[in-house]
Enzyme design. Structure first.
Site, PDB file in Angstrom:
ATOM      1  N   ASN A  16       0.945  -0.758  -0.168  1.00 46.16           N
ATOM      2  CA  ASN A  16      -0.007   0.063   0.079  1.00 46.16           C
ATOM      3  C   ASN A  16       0.696   1.564  -0.039  1.00 46.16           C
ATOM      4  O   ASN A  16       0.388   2.417   0.057  1.00 46.16           O
ATOM      5  CB  ASN A  16      -0.643   0.346   1.023  1.00 46.16           C
ATOM      6  CG  ASN A  16      -0.287   0.298   3.063  1.00 46.16           C
ATOM      7  OD1 ASN A  16       1.141  -0.032   2.273  1.00 46.16           O
ATOM      8  ND2 ASN A  16      -1.132   0.081   3.815  1.00 46.16           N
ATOM      9  N   GLU A  52       1.131   4.718   7.315  1.00 48.56           N
ATOM     10  CA  GLU A  52       0.141   4.347   6.695  1.00 48.56           C
ATOM     11  C   GLU A  52      -0.317   4.843   5.845  1.00 48.56           C
ATOM     12  O   GLU A  52       0.113   6.338   6.151  1.00 48.56           O
ATOM     13  CB  GLU A  52      -0.383   3.476   7.502  1.00 48.56           C
ATOM     14  CG  GLU A  52      -0.575   2.442   8.102  1.00 48.56           C
ATOM     15  CD  GLU A  52      -0.210   0.689   8.090  1.00 48.56           C
ATOM     16  OE1 GLU A  52      -0.016   0.990   6.609  1.00 48.56           O
ATOM     17  OE2 GLU A  52      -0.661  -0.418   8.492  1.00 48.56           O
TER      18      GLU A  52
END
Ligand code: F6R
Length: 247
Positions: free
Chosen positions: A136, A143
């Protein structure tokens, strides 16, 4: 970004190990920033080999790991502390007191984060920061959506990272939801040279977006485009979506 496309994973490991070796040879008291995960395992194998064959001495080296799960003791089989000792530290001569890994079982987590950040600053930054990349686009446990200005802090793992890391825990429910991670700004400001390793087809889209996409906090690794000294070493599988095959 300097992009090196390695024929195979073994080449990727050899090339990255040579970069670390040259750094430590030129500066025996080098500060190394280290990552866990599957990708750097072969690099660590090579470094162990270089140490055992007498080519490298780690006695003056200092290390800082990127991240650690919150709630796991250093001895926990899936802690990043244990990972690092199993794959590297137990097999080389870096003194214990020069090894730094965030303590995910410190009850004073905020203090742990600021002390970690301050220690890297006090020591004068990191000569080589090894990074992996999440499918990702995460780096460390930063993140998608992470603030590019963030420092070492407590982070929540995304669902896709929990799923990806379940392979180490046997079951998704056992993966910790929180971690301590160096922030993107920590990595950007303190690292003099960033070496990002990417292997396998599942990283191809993230590698393309990191290197050729727009810089966006939704792909944290893309922020590295604004760092002056980044080397990406990708194997052919991870590099397959790059439009420009080298730069
Ligand atoms: C681990 C870390 C993570 C990994 C990434 C890729 O310390 O910082 O960002 O580098 O999740 O993991 P692997 O190499 O297992 O695909």
């Amino acid at each position: 970004m300097n992009i090196i496309i390695a024929d195979h994973y073994d080449d990727l490991c050899r090339i990255s190990a040579d970069i670390v070796k040259d750094c430590v040879k030129a500066k025996p008291d080098a500060v190394l920033g280290l990552a866990t995960g599957s990708t750097p395992i072969g690099l660590y194998k090579q470094l162990v080999h270089q140490y055992k064959s007498g080519e490298l001495d780690f006695s003056k080296v200092t290390t800082f790991n990127l991240d650690e799960y919150i709630g796991l003791s250093p001895e926990h089989p899936q802690s990043y502390n244990k990972f690092m000792y199993d794959h590297l530290f137990r097999h080389i001569n870096v003194p214990e007191e020069q090894i730094h890994i965030p303590k995910g079982d410190n009850p004073q987590l905020e203090d742990e984060c600021s002390a970690y950040e301050n220690l890297i600053r006090r020591i004068g930054g990191i000569d080589i920061q090894i990074l992996g990349i999440g499918a990702n686009g995460h780096i460390g446990f930063n993140e998608p959506g992470s603030d590019p200005e963030a420092r070492t802090r407590i982070v929540r793992l995304s669902e896709s990272t929990i799923k990806a890391n379940a392979r180490f825990f046997g079951d998704q429910s056992l993966v910790p939801r929180l971690a301590i991670s160096m922030g993107i700004q920590t990595i950007m400001e303190f690292s003099r040279h960033i070496v990002l390793l990417a292997s396998g087809e599942e990283k191809a889209e993230a590698v393309q977006k990191m290197a050729e996409g727009i810089m966006t906090k939704n792909v944290p690794a893309s922020i590295l485009q604004s760092h002056p000294n980044v080397t990406v070493i990708a194997d052919q599988h991870a590099a397959q979506q790059l439009k420009k095959q080298s730069s």
